[in-house]
Design a protein around this motif. Structure first.
Motif, PDB file in Angstrom:
ATOM      1  N   ASP A 177       0.813  -1.212   0.000  1.00 14.45           N
ATOM      2  CA  ASP A 177       0.000   0.000   0.000  1.00 14.45           C
ATOM      3  C   ASP A 177       0.851   1.268   0.000  1.00 14.45           C
ATOM      4  N   SER A 178       2.188   1.121   0.090  1.00 11.65           N
ATOM      5  CA  SER A 178       3.029   2.315   0.162  1.00 11.65           C
ATOM      6  C   SER A 178       4.148   2.336  -0.868  1.00 11.65           C
ATOM      7  N   ILE A 179       4.252   1.327  -1.713  1.00 13.45           N
ATOM      8  CA  ILE A 179       5.267   1.328  -2.763  1.00 13.45           C
ATOM      9  C   ILE A 179       4.859   2.297  -3.869  1.00 13.45           C
ATOM     10  N   THR A 180       5.831   3.086  -4.354  1.00 14.16           N
ATOM     11  CA  THR A 180       5.550   4.004  -5.467  1.00 14.16           C
ATOM     12  C   THR A 180       6.358   3.658  -6.714  1.00 14.16           C
ATOM     13  N   SER A 181       7.368   2.809  -6.583  1.00 14.36           N
ATOM     14  CA  SER A 181       8.267   2.506  -7.710  1.00 14.36           C
ATOM     15  C   SER A 181       7.740   1.377  -8.582  1.00 14.36           C
ATOM     16  N   PHE A 182       6.491   1.457  -8.959  1.00 15.69           N
ATOM     17  CA  PHE A 182       5.924   0.381  -9.762  1.00 15.69           C
ATOM     18  C   PHE A 182       6.411   0.402 -11.211  1.00 15.69           C
ATOM     19  N   ASP A 183       7.118   1.482 -11.591  1.00 12.76           N
ATOM     20  CA  ASP A 183       7.635   1.526 -12.954  1.00 12.76           C
ATOM     21  C   ASP A 183       8.721   0.485 -13.183  1.00 12.76           C
ATOM     22  N   VAL A 184       9.382   0.033 -12.100  1.00  8.27           N
ATOM     23  CA  VAL A 184      10.396  -1.013 -12.239  1.00  8.27           C
ATOM     24  C   VAL A 184       9.945  -2.316 -11.572  1.00  8.27           C
ATOM     25  N   TRP A 185       8.745  -2.298 -11.059  1.00 12.84           N
ATOM     26  CA  TRP A 185       8.248  -3.452 -10.294  1.00 12.84           C
ATOM     27  C   TRP A 185       8.235  -4.725 -11.119  1.00 12.84           C
ATOM     28  N   ASP A 186       7.700  -4.655 -12.310  1.00  8.61           N
ATOM     29  CA  ASP A 186       7.564  -5.861 -13.137  1.00  8.61           C
ATOM     30  C   ASP A 186       8.912  -6.393 -13.612  1.00  8.61           C
ATOM     31  N   ASP A 187       9.938  -5.527 -13.601  1.00 11.40           N
ATOM     32  CA  ASP A 187      11.257  -5.956 -14.069  1.00 11.40           C
ATOM     33  C   ASP A 187      12.134  -6.501 -12.939  1.00 11.40           C
ATOM     34  N   THR A 188      11.605  -6.491 -11.722  1.00  5.17           N
ATOM     35  CA  THR A 188      12.391  -6.919 -10.573  1.00  5.17           C
ATOM     36  C   THR A 188      12.310  -8.432 -10.409  1.00  5.17           C
ATOM     37  N   ASN A 189      13.443  -9.071 -10.492  1.00  2.89           N
ATOM     38  CA  ASN A 189      13.493 -10.525 -10.340  1.00  2.89           C
ATOM     39  C   ASN A 189      13.729 -10.870  -8.874  1.00  2.89           C
ATOM     40  N   CYS A 190      12.689 -10.758  -8.079  1.00  6.88           N
ATOM     41  CA  CYS A 190      12.797 -11.065  -6.664  1.00  6.88           C
ATOM     42  C   CYS A 190      11.523 -11.763  -6.203  1.00  6.88           C
ATOM     43  N   GLU A 191      11.608 -12.340  -5.032  1.00 11.75           N
ATOM     44  CA  GLU A 191      10.457 -13.026  -4.448  1.00 11.75           C
ATOM     45  C   GLU A 191       9.485 -11.988  -3.905  1.00 11.75           C
ATOM     46  N   LYS A 192       8.224 -12.109  -4.234  1.00 14.21           N
ATOM     47  CA  LYS A 192       7.209 -11.171  -3.770  1.00 14.21           C
ATOM     48  C   LYS A 192       6.186 -11.919  -2.922  1.00 14.21           C
ATOM     49  N   LEU A 193       6.013 -11.474  -1.683  1.00 11.85           N
ATOM     50  CA  LEU A 193       5.101 -12.116  -0.744  1.00 11.85           C
ATOM     51  C   LEU A 193       4.017 -11.113  -0.362  1.00 11.85           C
ATOM     52  N   THR A 194       2.768 -11.422  -0.697  1.00 16.08           N
ATOM     53  CA  THR A 194       1.660 -10.505  -0.464  1.00 16.08           C
ATOM     54  C   THR A 194       0.878 -10.923   0.784  1.00 16.08           C
ATOM     55  N   TYR A 195       0.597  -9.935   1.641  1.00 16.72           N
ATOM     56  CA  TYR A 195      -0.173 -10.172   2.867  1.00 16.72           C
ATOM     57  C   TYR A 195      -1.372  -9.226   2.892  1.00 16.72           C
ATOM     58  N   PRO A 196      -2.442  -9.604   3.555  1.00 22.22           N
ATOM     59  CA  PRO A 196      -3.603  -8.714   3.637  1.00 22.22           C
ATOM     60  C   PRO A 196      -3.318  -7.533   4.559  1.00 22.22           C
ATOM     61  N   PRO A 197      -3.992  -6.401   4.349  1.00 22.30           N
ATOM     62  CA  PRO A 197      -3.789  -5.249   5.241  1.00 22.30           C
ATOM     63  C   PRO A 197      -4.166  -5.560   6.688  1.00 22.30           C
ATOM     64  N   GLU A 198      -5.183  -6.388   6.878  1.00 20.73           N
ATOM     65  CA  GLU A 198      -5.637  -6.730   8.224  1.00 20.73           C
ATOM     66  C   GLU A 198      -4.860  -7.950   8.715  1.00 20.73           C
ATOM     67  N   LYS A 199      -3.832  -7.697   9.529  1.00 25.93           N
ATOM     68  CA  LYS A 199      -2.985  -8.779  10.038  1.00 25.93           C
ATOM     69  C   LYS A 199      -2.416  -8.359  11.379  1.00 25.93           C
ATOM     70  N   ASP A 200      -1.973  -9.333  12.155  1.00 30.61           N
ATOM     71  CA  ASP A 200      -1.426  -9.027  13.481  1.00 30.61           C
ATOM     72  C   ASP A 200       0.000  -8.503  13.397  1.00 30.61           C
ATOM     73  N   ASP A 201       0.837  -9.095  12.550  1.00 28.72           N
ATOM     74  CA  ASP A 201       2.228  -8.674  12.425  1.00 28.72           C
ATOM     75  C   ASP A 201       2.349  -7.462  11.508  1.00 28.72           C
ATOM     76  N   THR A 202       3.208  -6.520  11.897  1.00 28.89           N
ATOM     77  CA  THR A 202       3.540  -5.436  10.972  1.00 28.89           C
ATOM     78  C   THR A 202       4.397  -5.991   9.834  1.00 28.89           C
ATOM     79  N   ASP A 203       4.517  -5.225   8.755  1.00 21.34           N
ATOM     80  CA  ASP A 203       5.383  -5.657   7.650  1.00 21.34           C
ATOM     81  C   ASP A 203       6.813  -5.854   8.133  1.00 21.34           C
TER      82      ASP A 203
END
Length: 213
Positions: free
Chosen positions: A52-78
């Protein structure tokens, strides 16, 4: 994992600084911390959060890294999710950037995350502009002799027992420090290696660093 560091970047205040990564290090961006990695030209091995706070989506699709998505409603902070992931992958040394400033509740939660790190038996340092902090639990910490300026020690537990501070301007030996009397504020480095230990309890240690480190 000896001689390797888990670097975690959050979305708080951060000034770009020289960071030399090795192939054995793990770099985790906690949501908006990814923007700092893009700005500094550093790799991201893992990016996690609800994004919800990333702004660099212009290079997002070109990034070869592991992406782990979590729901906003969770007990642990990012940030805590990133720390737990690093521990689960065997890392014992953590360097955290972008964990302070901005929202006060996030800053406090990241200091609590340092406590979590300490109580897992691993080490973590949280960097912010020209100072750094760590938490120790029933253990000790060395302040390098090159350190200049203030070094402050606070009890995070009700009572931190058998606290010893050596090599700073004000030394104590085997004393108790409580969390309602900040007697450890503004001690000073004096060009010696500083030694801080606590026999039973949890201490927050803060010290000044060169802003260009």
């Amino acid at each position: 994992m000896d001689n390797a560091t888990c670097y975690i970047f959050g979305a708080g205040e951060f000034e770009p600084c020289p960071i030399e990564l090795t192939s054995r290090d793990l770099v985790i961006a906690a949501d908006g911390g990814y923007d700092y990695l893009v700005e500094m030209g550093l790799r991201a091995d893992i990016v996690l959060g609800d994004f919800d706070s990333i702004t660099s989506f212009d290079v997002w699709d070109d990034t070869n890294c592991e992406k782990l998505t979590y729901p906003p409603e969770k007990d642990d902070t990012d940030m805590l999710l990133a720390i737990k992931l690093g521990i689960s992958r065997g890392y014992e040394n953590f360097a955290i950037y972008g964990g302070l400033g901005g929202r006060m509740d996030h800053s406090i939660s990241n200091i609590q995350a340092l406590t979590y790190i300490a109580r897992q038996g691993v080490k973590g340092v949280l960097y912010h502009h020209n100072h750094a902090m760590t938490v120790i639990n029933n253990s000790s910490y060395i302040i390098p002799k090159e350190t200049k300026g203030y070094v402050s020690i606070f009890s995070l537990s009700d009572v931190s027992e058998n606290v010893t501070i050596k090599g700073l301007k004000y030394d104590i030996y085997g004393e108790n420090i409580t969390n309602d009397f900040p007697i450890g504020t503004s001690n000073e480095a004096i060009g010696k290696k500083g030694f801080i230990s606590v026999g039973n309890g949890t201490l927050l240690i803060m010290w000044q660093i060169d802003s260009e480190e």
